[in-house]
Design a protein around this motif. Structure first.
Motif, PDB file in Angstrom:
ATOM      1  N   ALA A  31       0.836  -1.189  -0.104  1.00  0.00           N
ATOM      2  CA  ALA A  31       0.245  -0.034  -0.109  1.00  0.00           C
ATOM      3  C   ALA A  31       0.727   1.248   0.154  1.00  0.00           C
ATOM      4  CB  ALA A  31      -0.979  -0.076   1.122  1.00  0.00           C
ATOM      5  N   ILE A  32       1.905   1.257   0.911  1.00  0.00           N
ATOM      6  CA  ILE A  32       2.682   2.576   0.881  1.00  0.00           C
ATOM      7  C   ILE A  32       3.451   2.785  -0.421  1.00  0.00           C
ATOM      8  CG2 ILE A  32       4.662   3.207   2.045  1.00  0.00           C
ATOM      9  CD1 ILE A  32       3.736   2.126   4.500  1.00  0.00           C
ATOM     10  N   ALA A  33       4.158   1.525  -0.843  1.00  0.00           N
ATOM     11  CA  ALA A  33       4.574   1.553  -2.150  1.00  0.00           C
ATOM     12  C   ALA A  33       3.631   2.084  -3.341  1.00  0.00           C
ATOM     13  CB  ALA A  33       5.224   0.383  -2.573  1.00  0.00           C
ATOM     14  N   GLY A  34       2.386   1.632  -3.246  1.00  0.00           N
ATOM     15  CA  GLY A  34       1.483   2.194  -4.310  1.00  0.00           C
ATOM     16  C   GLY A  34       1.334   3.525  -4.035  1.00  0.00           C
ATOM     17  N   ILE A  35       0.987   4.031  -2.999  1.00  0.00           N
ATOM     18  CA  ILE A  35       0.901   5.405  -2.460  1.00  0.00           C
ATOM     19  C   ILE A  35       2.148   6.492  -3.082  1.00  0.00           C
ATOM     20  CG2 ILE A  35       0.393   7.226  -0.695  1.00  0.00           C
ATOM     21  CD1 ILE A  35      -1.231   4.803   0.611  1.00  0.00           C
ATOM     22  N   PHE A  36       3.260   5.918  -2.822  1.00  0.00           N
ATOM     23  CA  PHE A  36       4.448   6.540  -3.469  1.00  0.00           C
ATOM     24  C   PHE A  36       4.371   6.678  -4.980  1.00  0.00           C
ATOM     25  CE2 PHE A  36       8.575   6.029  -5.191  1.00  0.00           C
ATOM     26  CZ  PHE A  36       9.219   7.383  -4.928  1.00  0.00           C
ATOM     27  N   LEU A  37       4.425   5.696  -5.484  1.00  0.00           N
ATOM     28  CA  LEU A  37       4.343   5.747  -6.858  1.00  0.00           C
ATOM     29  C   LEU A  37       3.053   6.977  -7.546  1.00  0.00           C
ATOM     30  CD1 LEU A  37       4.545   2.009  -8.094  1.00  0.00           C
ATOM     31  CD2 LEU A  37       6.427   4.036  -8.099  1.00  0.00           C
ATOM     32  N   LEU A  38       1.849   6.807  -6.944  1.00  0.00           N
ATOM     33  CA  LEU A  38       0.837   7.527  -7.141  1.00  0.00           C
ATOM     34  C   LEU A  38       0.959   8.935  -6.771  1.00  0.00           C
ATOM     35  CD1 LEU A  38      -2.431   5.432  -6.664  1.00  0.00           C
ATOM     36  CD2 LEU A  38      -1.198   5.804  -8.691  1.00  0.00           C
ATOM     37  N   SER A  39       1.727   9.323  -5.657  1.00  0.00           N
ATOM     38  CA  SER A  39       2.250  10.459  -5.296  1.00  0.00           C
ATOM     39  C   SER A  39       3.197  11.608  -6.462  1.00  0.00           C
ATOM     40  CB  SER A  39       2.867  10.628  -4.084  1.00  0.00           C
ATOM     41  OG  SER A  39       2.105  10.092  -2.904  1.00  0.00           O
ATOM     42  N   VAL A  40       4.101  10.634  -6.758  1.00  0.00           N
ATOM     43  CA  VAL A  40       4.753  11.105  -7.700  1.00  0.00           C
ATOM     44  C   VAL A  40       4.230  11.465  -9.062  1.00  0.00           C
ATOM     45  CG1 VAL A  40       7.081  10.386  -9.255  1.00  0.00           C
ATOM     46  CG2 VAL A  40       6.958   9.712  -6.988  1.00  0.00           C
ATOM     47  N   MET A  41       3.286  10.464  -9.524  1.00  0.00           N
ATOM     48  CA  MET A  41       2.312  10.772 -10.643  1.00  0.00           C
ATOM     49  C   MET A  41       1.595  11.994 -10.434  1.00  0.00           C
ATOM     50  SD  MET A  41      -0.990   8.282 -11.978  1.00  0.00           S
ATOM     51  CE  MET A  41      -1.943   9.172 -10.681  1.00  0.00           C
ATOM     52  N   ASP A  42       1.117  12.207  -9.229  1.00  0.00           N
ATOM     53  CA  ASP A  42       0.384  13.504  -8.912  1.00  0.00           C
ATOM     54  C   ASP A  42       1.211  14.737  -9.189  1.00  0.00           C
ATOM     55  OD1 ASP A  42      -1.766  12.073  -8.159  1.00  0.00           O
ATOM     56  OD2 ASP A  42      -1.476  12.078  -5.727  1.00  0.00           O
ATOM     57  N   GLY A  43       2.434  14.671  -8.917  1.00  0.00           N
ATOM     58  CA  GLY A  43       3.324  15.858  -9.162  1.00  0.00           C
ATOM     59  C   GLY A  43       3.562  16.202 -10.647  1.00  0.00           C
ATOM     60  N   VAL A  44       3.631  15.015 -11.258  1.00  0.00           N
ATOM     61  CA  VAL A  44       3.926  15.059 -12.982  1.00  0.00           C
ATOM     62  C   VAL A  44       2.572  15.567 -13.595  1.00  0.00           C
ATOM     63  CG1 VAL A  44       4.330  13.931 -15.004  1.00  0.00           C
ATOM     64  CG2 VAL A  44       5.505  13.234 -12.995  1.00  0.00           C
ATOM     65  N   ILE A  45       1.417  15.089 -12.969  1.00  0.00           N
ATOM     66  CA  ILE A  45      -0.022  15.594 -13.236  1.00  0.00           C
ATOM     67  C   ILE A  45       0.085  16.977 -13.269  1.00  0.00           C
ATOM     68  CG2 ILE A  45      -2.401  15.388 -13.109  1.00  0.00           C
ATOM     69  CD1 ILE A  45      -2.336  12.547 -12.721  1.00  0.00           C
ATOM     70  N   LYS A  46       0.232  17.695 -11.898  1.00  0.00           N
ATOM     71  CA  LYS A  46       0.163  19.101 -11.934  1.00  0.00           C
ATOM     72  C   LYS A  46       0.885  19.953 -12.722  1.00  0.00           C
ATOM     73  CE  LYS A  46       0.616  22.547  -8.135  1.00  0.00           C
ATOM     74  NZ  LYS A  46      -0.616  23.148  -8.404  1.00  0.00           N
ATOM     75  N   PHE A  47       2.121  19.303 -13.212  1.00  0.00           N
ATOM     76  CA  PHE A  47       3.006  20.131 -14.163  1.00  0.00           C
ATOM     77  C   PHE A  47       2.314  20.075 -15.573  1.00  0.00           C
ATOM     78  CE2 PHE A  47       6.182  19.921 -17.512  1.00  0.00           C
ATOM     79  CZ  PHE A  47       7.059  20.952 -17.429  1.00  0.00           C
ATOM     80  N   VAL A  48       1.844  19.014 -16.073  1.00  0.00           N
ATOM     81  CA  VAL A  48       0.840  19.087 -17.316  1.00  0.00           C
ATOM     82  C   VAL A  48      -0.241  19.651 -17.235  1.00  0.00           C
ATOM     83  CG1 VAL A  48      -0.101  17.310 -18.956  1.00  0.00           C
ATOM     84  CG2 VAL A  48       2.071  16.534 -17.527  1.00  0.00           C
ATOM     85  N   ALA A  49      -0.823  19.947 -16.054  1.00  0.00           N
ATOM     86  CA  ALA A  49      -2.213  20.446 -15.845  1.00  0.00           C
ATOM     87  C   ALA A  49      -2.168  21.880 -16.053  1.00  0.00           C
ATOM     88  CB  ALA A  49      -2.999  20.057 -14.650  1.00  0.00           C
ATOM     89  N   GLU A  50      -0.902  22.655 -15.885  1.00  0.00           N
ATOM     90  CA  GLU A  50      -0.754  23.956 -16.116  1.00  0.00           C
ATOM     91  C   GLU A  50      -0.915  24.391 -17.592  1.00  0.00           C
ATOM     92  OE1 GLU A  50       3.224  24.780 -14.617  1.00  0.00           O
ATOM     93  OE2 GLU A  50       2.744  24.385 -12.464  1.00  0.00           O
ATOM     94  N   THR A  51      -0.745  23.694 -18.517  1.00  0.00           N
ATOM     95  CA  THR A  51      -0.959  23.682 -20.144  1.00  0.00           C
ATOM     96  C   THR A  51      -2.150  23.185 -20.662  1.00  0.00           C
ATOM     97  OG1 THR A  51       0.794  22.144 -20.620  1.00  0.00           O
ATOM     98  CG2 THR A  51       1.572  24.506 -20.278  1.00  0.00           C
ATOM     99  N   HIS A  52      -2.788  22.086 -19.948  1.00  0.00           N
ATOM    100  CA  HIS A  52      -3.697  21.261 -20.626  1.00  0.00           C
ATOM    101  C   HIS A  52      -4.818  21.160 -19.699  1.00  0.00           C
ATOM    102  CE1 HIS A  52      -1.271  20.355 -23.985  1.00  0.00           C
ATOM    103  NE2 HIS A  52      -0.308  19.905 -23.069  1.00  0.00           N
ATOM    104  N   SER A  53      -6.156  21.345 -20.490  1.00  0.00           N
ATOM    105  CA  SER A  53      -7.512  21.205 -19.806  1.00  0.00           C
ATOM    106  C   SER A  53      -7.519  19.953 -18.797  1.00  0.00           C
ATOM    107  CB  SER A  53      -8.507  21.228 -20.705  1.00  0.00           C
ATOM    108  OG  SER A  53      -8.857  19.940 -21.377  1.00  0.00           O
TER     109      SER A  53
END
Length: 316
Positions: A31-53
């Motif tokens: 569970a902790i490993a999965g949450i870590f991977l998804l936390s990194v994913m959230d950071g990348v998504i925030k970066f992409v969401a700055e320029t796309h809907s």
């Protein structure tokens, strides 16, 4: 990663498991490993969401995740799901896409720390839904752990909101983050109801394919051009999402949903580490105090008692 398909024990050994014991480290680590991977994913998504809907980001995320999940599905030679399997996952995909859209919108309009802090209300809703749907009865240690973690979130959140301007803490962004916490909790409880029945590769594949189909019309209407760097980032998001959900699905296969929900709080720990090592951000005292309470709650939740596997289907 080993995909343990073993069902919980039955018979005399299972009877002894009803007594409170220390939790097996396997589900917690997954569970902790999965949450870590998804936390990194959230950071990348925030970066992409700055320029796309938001719909386009969601569509690209699930298309990339579906491609990665299909590779896992094919590599493991997983049997094709039948109609009885497809139906509950189609229902769950509605909840999954609602979570994605509201969470991605919150990421695009609020600071990451605020969004994560608000999302940590999800263990409260996980415990509630697990009791209502699966019949789980979380013990006193779980309830205390949830309380400690939630207080830690409030400590962090109070500092973030009072120091942010009105735009960053817009009512719509905060409402979206809270809605995503509720729908995420419901999706995790539904996952628990299927995790002991369906292959993990099937769960993760359908979790990407169905949401991609649902959001495709909105994502295509709002589509804007992407360069090759953004496409690479979307592939990374797909890989992180697939890996994270494989870990979570495996963890929820063999542990109570209300107990694993407490480990959602560790996402803020990962956010502190990622912010420090990747961006040189030094957390303040309030952040460290809140993190300490979150860790204390997660450690307290390591005590458990085994409940029987749920025999319910969730959804129409």
């Amino acid at each position: 990663m080993s995909l343990d398909m073993t069902r919980p024990a039955s018979g005399p050994a299972a009877g002894r498991a009803h007594r409170p014991t220390l939790a097996s480290p396997g589900p917690a680590v997954l569970a902790i490993a999965g949450i870590f991977l998804l936390s990194v994913m959230d950071g990348v998504i925030k970066f992409v969401a700055e320029t796309h809907s938001t719909p386009q980001v969601a569509l690209m995320r699930y298309l990339a995740g579906g491609a990665m999940a299909f590779l896992v599905f094919a590599a493991l030679r997983t049997p094709r799901p039948d109609r009885a399997t497809l139906r509950p996952h189609a229902w769950r995909s509605v909840v999954v896409i609602a979570t994605a859209l509201t969470f991605f919108y919150a990421l695009a309009t609020l600071p990451l720390a605020v969004v994560l802090a608000l999302s940590f209300t999800s263990p409260i809703f996980i415990a509630l839904f697990a009791g209502l749907i699966l019949g789980e009865r979380p013990g006193r240690s779980v309830l205390t752990a949830i309380g400690l973690g939630f207080i830690g979130v409030l400590v962090v959140l109070s500092h973030q909101i009072t120091s942010a301007d009105a735009t960053e803490t817009s009512h719509l962004g905060i409402a979206a983050a809270l809605i995503s916490a509720v729908t995420y909790a419901l999706s995790m409880v539904v996952l628990k109801s299927r995790a002991s029945r369906d292959p993990l590769a099937t769960i993760v594949l359908l979790q990407n394919v169905f949401p991609a189909l649902l959001v495709a019309p909105f994502g295509l209407l709002a589509w804007t051009a992407t360069d090759w760097k953004e496409l690479v980032l979307m592939l990374a998001i797909g890989a992180l999402g697939t890996g994270g959900h494989l870990c979570l699905a495996s963890a929820y296969r063999s542990e109570e949903a209300s107990r694993l929900g407490v480990y959602e709080y560790t996402a803020f720990i990962w956010a502190i580490a990622i912010g420090f090592f990747a961006f040189g951000e030094v957390p303040g005292f309030g952040t460290l105090l809140g993190a300490g309470l979150i860790i204390g709650g997660a450690l307290l939740a390591s005590r458990r008692r085994r409940l029987p596997e749920p025999e319910v289907d969730v959804g129409p």
